[in-house]
Design an enzyme around this catalytic site. Structure first.
Site, PDB file in Angstrom:
ATOM      1  N   GLU A  77       1.664  -9.252   7.228  1.00  0.00           N
ATOM      2  CA  GLU A  77       2.561  -8.818   8.298  1.00  0.00           C
ATOM      3  C   GLU A  77       2.471  -9.711   9.526  1.00  0.00           C
ATOM      4  O   GLU A  77       2.898  -9.330  10.623  1.00  0.00           O
ATOM      5  CB  GLU A  77       2.277  -7.345   8.644  1.00  0.00           C
ATOM      6  CG  GLU A  77       2.524  -6.442   7.430  1.00  0.00           C
ATOM      7  CD  GLU A  77       2.496  -4.954   7.751  1.00  0.00           C
ATOM      8  OE1 GLU A  77       2.075  -4.578   8.851  1.00  0.00           O
ATOM      9  OE2 GLU A  77       2.907  -4.175   6.871  1.00  0.00           O
TER      10      GLU A  77
ATOM     11  N   ASP B 212      -3.566   1.702  11.770  1.00  0.00           N
ATOM     12  CA  ASP B 212      -3.207   2.230  10.457  1.00  0.00           C
ATOM     13  C   ASP B 212      -4.291   1.788   9.478  1.00  0.00           C
ATOM     14  O   ASP B 212      -4.169   0.736   8.849  1.00  0.00           O
ATOM     15  CB  ASP B 212      -1.831   1.723   9.984  1.00  0.00           C
ATOM     16  CG  ASP B 212      -1.512   2.242   8.575  1.00  0.00           C
ATOM     17  OD1 ASP B 212      -2.269   3.102   8.066  1.00  0.00           O
ATOM     18  OD2 ASP B 212      -0.513   1.780   7.983  1.00  0.00           O
TER      19      ASP B 212
ATOM     20  N   SER C 238       0.884  -1.170   0.000  1.00  0.00           N
ATOM     21  CA  SER C 238       0.000   0.000   0.000  1.00  0.00           C
ATOM     22  C   SER C 238       0.919   1.216   0.000  1.00  0.00           C
ATOM     23  O   SER C 238       1.395   1.656   1.030  1.00  0.00           O
ATOM     24  CB  SER C 238      -0.906  -0.010   1.234  1.00  0.00           C
ATOM     25  OG  SER C 238      -0.168   0.168   2.413  1.00  0.00           O
TER      26      SER C 238
ATOM     27  N   LYS D  80       7.290   0.017  14.245  1.00  0.00           N
ATOM     28  CA  LYS D  80       6.335  -1.056  13.931  1.00  0.00           C
ATOM     29  C   LYS D  80       7.006  -2.009  12.958  1.00  0.00           C
ATOM     30  O   LYS D  80       7.651  -1.590  11.996  1.00  0.00           O
ATOM     31  CB  LYS D  80       5.007  -0.515  13.385  1.00  0.00           C
ATOM     32  CG  LYS D  80       5.035   0.163  12.033  1.00  0.00           C
ATOM     33  CD  LYS D  80       3.599   0.405  11.532  1.00  0.00           C
ATOM     34  CE  LYS D  80       3.550   0.834  10.082  1.00  0.00           C
ATOM     35  NZ  LYS D  80       2.188   0.974   9.552  1.00  0.00           N
TER      36      LYS D  80
ATOM     37  N   HIS E 276      -3.292  -5.939   2.811  1.00  0.00           N
ATOM     38  CA  HIS E 276      -2.409  -6.969   3.366  1.00  0.00           C
ATOM     39  C   HIS E 276      -3.102  -8.290   3.652  1.00  0.00           C
ATOM     40  O   HIS E 276      -2.476  -9.212   4.180  1.00  0.00           O
ATOM     41  CB  HIS E 276      -1.754  -6.460   4.659  1.00  0.00           C
ATOM     42  CG  HIS E 276      -0.839  -5.289   4.435  1.00  0.00           C
ATOM     43  ND1 HIS E 276      -0.361  -4.506   5.454  1.00  0.00           N
ATOM     44  CD2 HIS E 276      -0.316  -4.767   3.293  1.00  0.00           C
ATOM     45  CE1 HIS E 276       0.410  -3.543   4.946  1.00  0.00           C
ATOM     46  NE2 HIS E 276       0.447  -3.688   3.645  1.00  0.00           N
TER      47      HIS E 276
ATOM     48  N   LYS F 265      10.074   5.270   6.702  1.00  0.00           N
ATOM     49  CA  LYS F 265      10.427   4.049   5.963  1.00  0.00           C
ATOM     50  C   LYS F 265      11.557   4.403   4.995  1.00  0.00           C
ATOM     51  O   LYS F 265      11.321   5.122   4.019  1.00  0.00           O
ATOM     52  CB  LYS F 265       9.238   3.578   5.135  1.00  0.00           C
ATOM     53  CG  LYS F 265       8.016   3.111   5.914  1.00  0.00           C
ATOM     54  CD  LYS F 265       6.824   3.068   4.959  1.00  0.00           C
ATOM     55  CE  LYS F 265       5.673   2.233   5.480  1.00  0.00           C
ATOM     56  NZ  LYS F 265       4.464   2.420   4.637  1.00  0.00           N
TER      57      LYS F 265
ATOM     58  N   GLU G  89      -2.680   6.300  12.111  1.00  0.00           N
ATOM     59  CA  GLU G  89      -1.842   6.558  10.925  1.00  0.00           C
ATOM     60  C   GLU G  89      -2.712   6.560   9.672  1.00  0.00           C
ATOM     61  O   GLU G  89      -3.604   5.706   9.535  1.00  0.00           O
ATOM     62  CB  GLU G  89      -0.787   5.440  10.852  1.00  0.00           C
ATOM     63  CG  GLU G  89       0.094   5.460   9.609  1.00  0.00           C
ATOM     64  CD  GLU G  89       0.998   4.237   9.563  1.00  0.00           C
ATOM     65  OE1 GLU G  89       1.351   3.679  10.631  1.00  0.00           O
ATOM     66  OE2 GLU G  89       1.340   3.807   8.442  1.00  0.00           O
TER      67      GLU G  89
ATOM     68  N   GLU H 166      -4.315  -2.106   9.464  1.00  0.00           N
ATOM     69  CA  GLU H 166      -3.505  -2.577  10.601  1.00  0.00           C
ATOM     70  C   GLU H 166      -4.110  -2.219  11.948  1.00  0.00           C
ATOM     71  O   GLU H 166      -4.441  -1.056  12.192  1.00  0.00           O
ATOM     72  CB  GLU H 166      -2.088  -1.972  10.527  1.00  0.00           C
ATOM     73  CG  GLU H 166      -1.380  -2.337   9.228  1.00  0.00           C
ATOM     74  CD  GLU H 166      -0.060  -1.599   9.037  1.00  0.00           C
ATOM     75  OE1 GLU H 166       0.558  -1.159  10.026  1.00  0.00           O
ATOM     76  OE2 GLU H 166       0.340  -1.462   7.871  1.00  0.00           O
TER      77      GLU H 166
ATOM     78  N   HIS I 160       8.765  -0.997   9.124  1.00  0.00           N
ATOM     79  CA  HIS I 160       9.059  -2.018   8.106  1.00  0.00           C
ATOM     80  C   HIS I 160       8.164  -1.784   6.882  1.00  0.00           C
ATOM     81  O   HIS I 160       7.370  -0.845   6.864  1.00  0.00           O
ATOM     82  CB  HIS I 160       8.764  -3.401   8.705  1.00  0.00           C
ATOM     83  CG  HIS I 160       7.288  -3.604   8.989  1.00  0.00           C
ATOM     84  ND1 HIS I 160       6.687  -4.822   9.062  1.00  0.00           N
ATOM     85  CD2 HIS I 160       6.274  -2.693   9.199  1.00  0.00           C
ATOM     86  CE1 HIS I 160       5.392  -4.678   9.311  1.00  0.00           C
ATOM     87  NE2 HIS I 160       5.126  -3.400   9.401  1.00  0.00           N
TER      88      HIS I 160
ATOM     89  N   ASP J 225       1.808   8.603   6.650  1.00  0.00           N
ATOM     90  CA  ASP J 225       2.651   7.618   5.961  1.00  0.00           C
ATOM     91  C   ASP J 225       2.560   7.883   4.458  1.00  0.00           C
ATOM     92  O   ASP J 225       3.420   8.571   3.895  1.00  0.00           O
ATOM     93  CB  ASP J 225       2.174   6.203   6.331  1.00  0.00           C
ATOM     94  CG  ASP J 225       2.825   5.120   5.496  1.00  0.00           C
ATOM     95  OD1 ASP J 225       3.829   5.406   4.836  1.00  0.00           O
ATOM     96  OD2 ASP J 225       2.327   3.975   5.490  1.00  0.00           O
TER      97      ASP J 225
HETATM   98  C1  2PG Z   1       2.077   0.756   5.934  1.00  0.00           C
HETATM   99  C2  2PG Z   1       3.012  -0.332   5.481  1.00  0.00           C
HETATM  100  C3  2PG Z   1       3.751  -1.078   6.545  1.00  0.00           C
HETATM  101  P1  2PG Z   1       3.185  -1.236   3.075  1.00  0.00           P
HETATM  102  O1  2PG Z   1       1.113   1.090   5.256  1.00  0.00           O
HETATM  103  O2  2PG Z   1       2.334   1.377   6.965  1.00  0.00           O
HETATM  104  O3  2PG Z   1       2.940  -1.628   7.521  1.00  0.00           O
HETATM  105  O4  2PG Z   1       2.462  -1.171   4.524  1.00  0.00           O
HETATM  106  O5  2PG Z   1       4.585  -1.667   3.294  1.00  0.00           O
HETATM  107  O6  2PG Z   1       2.370  -2.246   2.298  1.00  0.00           O
HETATM  108  O7  2PG Z   1       3.098   0.136   2.485  1.00  0.00           O
HETATM  109 MG    MG Z   2       0.840   2.934   6.680  1.00  0.00          MG
END
Ligand code: 2PG
Ligand code: MG
Length: 429
Positions: free
Chosen positions: A216, A254, A52, A398, A166, A347, A295, A175, A375, A322
């Site tokens: 995850e 999230d 995502s 996280k 996910h 990230k 988030e 999440e 991650h 994010d």
């Molecule tokens: C998020 C991430 C990690 P992805 O949205 O925060 O949990 O997901 O790596 O798929 O972007």
């Molecule tokens: Mg996110």
């Protein structure tokens, strides 16, 4: 080596650089990098990959050759490392990671790293960070600690129920995390996370809900309502013998709202909500449940919505961007200015170099914004982010569920750091 003026410093000379295609935790190709220095140090890295993603993320270069891995191969990015990046770095001296990352940016020459590929560049940058640390004779986390920052063990946010992009269930929120904010130390936080995870498994089974896992490592039960999941989480926390609250265990969400925002509306569990209605739904959730962090509560394009969200909820919860911020120093600085959210998810592969990641964190720190190191949903066993979170002293991480090898690699690295160093645990003050 210690410089008289600036503390630690080292000059490294790159001898060889190579990469190859490996698999990530989703069974998709990603990159493994090996960097060798003339002083004999050999450093490696494994590159994560998101599902995502925010639209402004640095570009992950994929081959697009449908005859291999449905177009998801990374051989072009690997060839870039083995060819022109190696040619550019080998035989050269670098006095800092910032210099080496700068050389990578110049070589790529694009704003979003699309030519060489952000996946190639971050792999080299992470290996180089390790090479510097090793040459200095220091742990990676120590060499990533900026001057004036107190390193600390971060509060782990265990993602124990998965939905959205996910998991193949009908849960729109991505999440549901538990965060043992009140744990005595990191090892006890891990224990709380693992014990609650185990109890939750039993509770799902006793309700005849599936205990299959999402990307995850969290459970992916067939539940549509976010509130129903929150009820389950509170039950599991209490049945495992913990209390909810800042002295115990809190919940972080999230929703990854990009994933359920269509035609200007938020589609949650069969309902269509306007941006304002979505914010009120969060308000009710926060009143009813021990949620401390939210988030990507709204979509990255819903910018007015983000202003309203911040206005309405920032006194009650941490509002983490994010997909909105993509670890990009310029975008984060703008959001701070406009008061969109009050925290950033960090990230490294979203921006593409370790130096820019550290810069994004510095900007947050200077503005009094919190940071949560993260991650990606596609991971390797590389535990780089564990050291990054400790070194940058941000106090939050996280890395998915307290289960599955690629997730626990990070938590176990943090346990190791705690066991061998006297560092404080918890959120940065
Ligand atoms: C998020 C991430 C990690 P992805 O949205 O925060 O949990 O997901 O790596 O798929 O972007
Ligand atoms: Mg996110």
């Amino acid at each position: 080596m210690r410089s008289r003026f600036e503390g630690w410093c080292a000059v490294i000379e790159v001898k060889t650089l190579s990469a190859y295609e490996i698999l990530d935790s989703r069974g998709q190709p990603t990159i493994s990098v090996v960097l060798e220095l003339t002083n004999g140090v050999v450093a490696r890295s494994g590159v994560p990959s998101g599902a995502s993603t925010g639209s402004q993320e640095a570009v992950e270069l994929r081959d697009g050759d449908l005859m291999r891995y449905a177009g998801r191969g990374v051989l072009r990015a690997v060839e870039h490392i083995n060819g022109e990046v190696a040619g550019h770095l080998c035989g050269r001296d670098f006095a800092s990671l910032a210099d080496l990352d700068e050389a990578l940016l110049k070589l790529d020459g694009t704003a979003n790293k699309e030519r060489i590929g952000a996946n190639a560049i971050i792999g080299v940058s992470m290996a180089a960070a390790r090479a510097f640390a090793e040459t200095e004779g220091r742990s990676l986390w120590r060499s990533l600690t900026p001057g004036g920052v107190e390193p600390r063990l971060p509060v782990p946010h265990f993602n124990i129920v998965n939905g959205g992009a996910h998991a193949p269930n009908s849960l729109d929120f991505q999440e549901f995390m538990i965060a043992p904010l009140g744990a005595r130390n990191f090892a006890e936080a891990v224990r709380a996370g693992a014990e609650i995870y185990r109890v939750l498994r039993g509770e799902l089974q006793s309700r005849s809900l599936g205990v299959g896992l999402g990307d995850e490592g969290g459970f992916a039960p067939e539940i549509g309502s976010p509130e129903a999941v929150l009820e389950l989480l509170v039950d599991a926390i209490e049945s495992a013998g913990y209390e909810t609250g800042f002295d115990g265990v809190m919940i972080a969400l999230d929703p990854a709202a990009n994933g359920f925002y269509r035609d200007g509306m938020y589609h949650v569990d069969g309902e269509k909500l306007s941006s304002d209605q979505m914010v009120e739904r969060y308000f009710e959730m926060i009143e009813r449940f021990p949620i401390w962090s939210l988030e990507d509560g709204l979509a990255e394009n819903d910018r007015d919505g983000w202003l309203h969200l911040t206005d309405r909820l920032s006194e009650y919860v941490q509002l983490v961007g994010d997909d909105l911020l993509v670890t990009n120093p310029t975008i984060i600085a703008e959001a701070i200015e406009r008061k969109m959210g009050n925290a950033a998810l960090i990230k490294p592969n979203q921006i593409g170099t370790v130096t820019e990641t550290l810069e994004a964190m510095r900007i947050c720190r200077d503005a009094g914004w919190s940071q949560m190191v993260s991650h990606r949903s596609g991971e390797t066993i590389d535990s780089f982010i564990a050291d990054l979170a400790v070194g940058a002293g941000c106090g939050q991480i996280k890395s998915g569920a307290p289960a599955r090898g690629e997730r626990v690699a990070k938590y176990n690295r943090l346990i190791e750091i705690e066991a061998t160093n006297a560092l404080p645990y918890g959120r940065a003050k």
